[in-house]
Enzyme design. Structure first.
Site, PDB file in Angstrom:
ATOM      1  CD  GLU A 154       1.035  -5.196  -2.327  1.00  0.00           C
ATOM      2  OE1 GLU A 154       0.253  -4.277  -1.974  1.00  0.00           O
ATOM      3  OE2 GLU A 154       2.055  -4.998  -2.980  1.00  0.00           O
ATOM      4  CG  ASP A 158      -4.084   3.649   0.432  1.00  0.00           C
ATOM      5  OD1 ASP A 158      -3.484   3.166  -0.544  1.00  0.00           O
ATOM      6  OD2 ASP A 158      -4.108   3.128   1.553  1.00  0.00           O
TER       7      ASP A 158
END
Lengths: 422, 265
Positions: free
Chosen positions: B48, B59
């Site tokens: 990824e 995140d």
């Protein structure tokens, strides 16, 4: 009673829940969908629950002091607005000093209805944080406020106010260290603690249902003001003016006038150092459509879709996004959005202080500066309703510096890093 | 090449697949390519490539730090596509993980075309849900790209079915409620979520969020088709004294995780 906050109309001609034309929607992690659905469901049921409405109306009246008055400001009109009749909707007279309390009382009641014990919120100028901390204290909820580190310095007094009210203020030091980063951090908290926590969102942006929920809770501003202006002048105003950051006070005063097509609606965005300088927060005037913080709307972004940092002397308008309903009202031409730069806002701030004995929030001073321009355009006798969304106590330090009344050294609450948020 | 190819190969070897994440542009565009290649050499089955974004609300601090540095150094969407091209050339299925706005701004159709031309396998989209993906699904399908959406412990069975229906390649199961970052334990919620997800789809189900070492990888490999590791790789780079040190550390971690997914804990 006209004071009901609920307005059961379609959000947009497209008719999809949470969409205003192409704007709005839910661009969020799947993990938040269950909580957003729960909030939407509880809100839908509360909106038609007489007991909930009556408790909210009671708090707005006995705790916040609603209805707020409309004040005609004749000296300001004559000296600063080319003789147009300027009327102020006095949201500055609410408990906690701004319109933010309208939304927060409703959302705190919803939190209790859902059965959660902890609330989080983002804040820029600190007004929404103070309002949330206030409602949390009133209802016995744990309260955590996320605030950009830059803003904790600019608004040190509001940090102290939140702490006095029992809230924990978390300075956010990522990104531009302002409101947009505080929202990111609050969303991260929410996704982690969603079982126990409700996010009391402060403006008409964010994922569905927030733009609708917050608008409906702020709608009371325009509902009251429309009636008050009719009583005072016998007619509807020629124009309604409000400042626009995320846009909650603006949508609150606009909404009751949207169907009155003879009433012009003006949103004044923060022009910072001037739109041409690139240092501003004029999202609709100078931005482009995209996705930020869970909704499609206008935003300030570069060619790669990275958010551009906004700039304004006013922390409450210093946001690179805007609520999706404003984007829609702009696209269809129902409302007009224009920038007001820092200098224009501060001149209007000074004029209102000197002519009327009212110290406005610097946010609201953008609307006053807009009203001066409208006065010049519309001429003598035109009636301009301005949403005075907040009072300026929190801004005395910034204003004193702007006008050279303080050294740039270390007066209390100065931006020299009192750092007292812990 | 769809990521499903790598999952099938892992399944035929009676193990879980190892999925490794890094943002493009950190410590530099070329440096990230070096690290990703080292990860592939050490056993990462699916890559990824994160598209650095200014407002990464899914995140945690580790990835935020790397992404902010990448953006400050000027990393952009074109750099991401170049990174994908370099890694996909190794024959490893390579997806982009991106928040929606950078793709929206680039143009979904243009992005899907350019990604396919770079040899990319597809896109993981952490902040769109299938209900609001009408701008993405048709263009991704037209380029035969994997469309990977997330399911979460809070997802209802109905929403899981809706989500897996829109997925191609694999399904990303978020192990816990929260943001990216390493954790001491991967929650029990993960196994339950994988079981609920499998009832709705034959696609592989990979588990992400929180996995950082071989023991956790082995634990997750017991109940999932894939183990996704991101922050732990980024941590290697943040802690590295030099780019070469980062390449070595990330490669070592990939080797450990790769043995983890081959172990029955």
């Amino acid at each position: 009673m006209v004071s009901s906050t609920r307005h059961p109309q379609q959000d947009s001609p497209a008719g999809r829940p949470g969409r205003f034309g192409p704007y709005g929607g839910r661009y969020v992690p799947e993990a938040l969908i269950a909580a957003l659905d729960e909030l939407d469901r509880e809100y839908q049921s509360a909106a038609v629950d007489p007991a909930f409405q009556s408790e909210l109306d009671g708090l707005l009246k006995s705790y916040s002091g609603r209805p707020t008055p409309v004040t005609e400001v004749a000296r300001f009109s004559a000296e600063a607005a080319s003789g147009a009749r300027v009327l102020l909707k006095r949201e500055d007279l609410n408990h906690t000093g701004s319109h933010k309390i309208n939304n927060v009382l409703g959302q705190a009641l919803l939190t209790r209805r859902i059965g959660k014990k902890r609330v989080i919120a983002e804040t820029g100028a600190g007004q929404h944080g103070v309002a949330t901390a206030t409602a949390a204290a009133l209802m016995g909820l744990e309260c955590v406020i996320y605030m950009g580190e830059e803003d904790t310095r600019r608004q040190a007094l509001n940090v102290a106010r939140m702490e006095l009210l029992g809230a924990t203020v978390v300075p956010v030091s990522t990104g531009s260290k302002t409101l947009k980063d505080a929202i990111n951090e609050a969303l991260r908290d929410w996704v982690t603690n969603v079982d126990t926590t409700n996010y009391v969102f402060g403006t008409v942006a964010g994922p569905h249902p927030f733009p609708t929920l917050v608008r409906d809770l702020q709608r009371i501003i325009g509902v009251e003001a429309r009636q008050q202006v009719l009583e005072l002048t016998g007619a509807l105003p020629d124009a309604v003016a409000a400042c626009v950051g995320g846009g909650s006070n603006a949508i609150g005063i606009f909404h009751a006038f949207v169907e009155d097509t003879d009433v012009a609606l003006y949103g004044f965005e923060a022009g910072g150092d001037g739109v041409a300088s690139g240092r501003h927060a004029s999202t609709i005037s100078a931005g482009s459509p995209g996705v930020l913080h869970g909704a499609r709307s206008y935003l300030l972004q570069d060619e790669f879709g990275q958010t551009i940092e906004s700039h304004s002397i006013s922390a409450g308008l210093d946001y690179p996004g805007v609520g999706p309903e404003h984007s829609w009202l702009s696209d269809i031409g129902r409302a007009v959005y224009e920038p007001i730069d820092d200098a224009e806002a501060m001149e209007a701030f000074r004029l209102l202080c000197r002519t009327e004995g009212i110290i406005p929030a610097i946010e609201s001073a953008h609307a006053l500066a807009g009203a001066r321009k409208l006065g010049a355009r519309l001429g003598e006798g035109a009636v301009i309703l301005v949403n005075l969304s907040g009072r300026g106590d929190k801004d005395v330090d910034t204003a004193a510096r702007w006008f050279g009344l303080l050294d740039s050294g270390g007066a209390p609450g100065s931006d020299s890093g009192t750092g007292d948020e812990k | 090449m769809s990521a499903s190819v790598a999952f099938e190969r892992a399944r035929s070897e009676e193990r879980a697949a190892l999925v490794g994440y890094l943002p493009a542009g950190y410590p530099s565009v070329a440096g990230a390519v070096d690290v990703l290649k080292a990860m592939v050499d050490a056993g990462v089955d699916v890559v990824e490539v994160g598209l650095p974004y200014s407002d990464p609300l899914m995140d945690g601090p580790v990835i935020q730090t790397a992404v902010e540095a990448a953006l400050r150094a000027g990393a952009n969407t074109t750099d991401v596509l170049r990174t994908v091209e370099a890694v996909a050339a190794t024959g490893t299925p390579t997806l982009v993980m991106s928040y929606w706005n950078p793709i929206d701004r680039y143009g979904p159709e243009r992005f899907s075309r350019d990604l396919a031309a770079a040899g990319g396998a597809g896109v993981i989209t952490p902040d769109i849900i299938p209900d609001d993906a009408e701008e993405w699904l048709p263009v991704a399908r037209s380029q035969d790209l994997d469309t990977v959406f997330l399911v979460a412990p809070s997802s209802t069975d109905k929403r899981i079915a809706l989500t897996t229906e829109a997925c191609r390649g694999f399904v990303y199961a978020a192990s816990t409620m929260g943001v990216t970052g390493t954790r001491d334990q991967v929650g029990d919620a993960a196994a339950d979520l994988v079981a609920r997800t499998r009832k709705t789809t034959a696609l592989p189900v990979a588990v992400g969020l929180g996995v950082s070492n071989a023991d956790q990888a082995a634990e997750v490999a017991n109940f999932a088709d894939g183990v996704i590791v991101g922050s732990a790789f980024v941590r290697c780079l943040l802690d590295a004294d030099s780019p070469a040190d980062g390449v070595r550390a990330a490669g070592e971690l990939a080797g450990q995780l790769s043995s983890g997914v081959r172990r029955q804990a």
